[in-house]
Design a protein around this motif. Structure first.
Motif, mmCIF file in Angstrom:
data_model
loop_
_atom_site.group_PDB
_atom_site.id
_atom_site.type_symbol
_atom_site.label_atom_id
_atom_site.label_comp_id
_atom_site.label_asym_id
_atom_site.label_seq_id
_atom_site.Cartn_x
_atom_site.Cartn_y
_atom_site.Cartn_z
ATOM 1 N N ASP A 1 0.833 -1.198 0.000
ATOM 2 C CA ASP A 1 0.000 0.000 0.000
ATOM 3 C C ASP A 1 0.876 1.259 0.000
ATOM 4 O O ASP A 1 1.553 1.542 0.985
ATOM 5 N N TYR B 1 -1.478 -4.513 2.075
ATOM 6 C CA TYR B 1 -2.885 -4.125 2.093
ATOM 7 C C TYR B 1 -3.590 -4.937 3.165
ATOM 8 O O TYR B 1 -3.200 -6.063 3.473
ATOM 9 N N SER C 1 -7.032 -0.373 1.295
ATOM 10 C CA SER C 1 -5.896 0.548 1.394
ATOM 11 C C SER C 1 -6.294 1.620 2.392
ATOM 12 O O SER C 1 -7.471 2.021 2.437
#
Length: 102
Positions: free
Chosen positions: A62, A70, A83
């Motif tokens: 992310d 994530y 995210s």
């Protein structure tokens, strides 16, 4: 030729695009696992399956989460990928979410 509106944070917009590409790829892994009979139990299991299915590809991280993985969880018979979004904080309005139940 595209025109970018004044004041647009181009880096942030590119990161949003990357997040959507990454979440699409990870969602594909989740759905392949579901088709095989079981959802990954947690993010570690999802990332292990992604590495097995796509050897040699870098792990998807992310860009808004300081390079962390994530977030992933099973929820109500489905799954959610998340995210933290541009503000870098989970659970806020700018989170970017893929929810299989929607």
């Amino acid at each position: 030729r595209a025109v970018v509106p004044a004041g647009t944070d181009v880096g942030q917009e590119l990161s949003k695009i990357q997040v959507n590409v990454d979440l699409t790829a990870l969602a594909g892994v989740v759905e392949m696992e579901r088709a095989g009979g079981a959802l990954p139990v947690d993010a570690a299991a999802l990332y292990a399956k992604a590495a097995q299915r796509h050897p040699g590809e870098p792990e998807r991280r992310d860009p808004f989460g300081g390079g962390q993985r994530y977030q992933y969880e099973q929820r109500d018979g489905g799954w959610v990928l998340r995210s933290v979004g541009p503000d870098g904080k989970a659970g806020t309005a700018d989170d970017i979410i893929r929810d299989s139940r929607q």
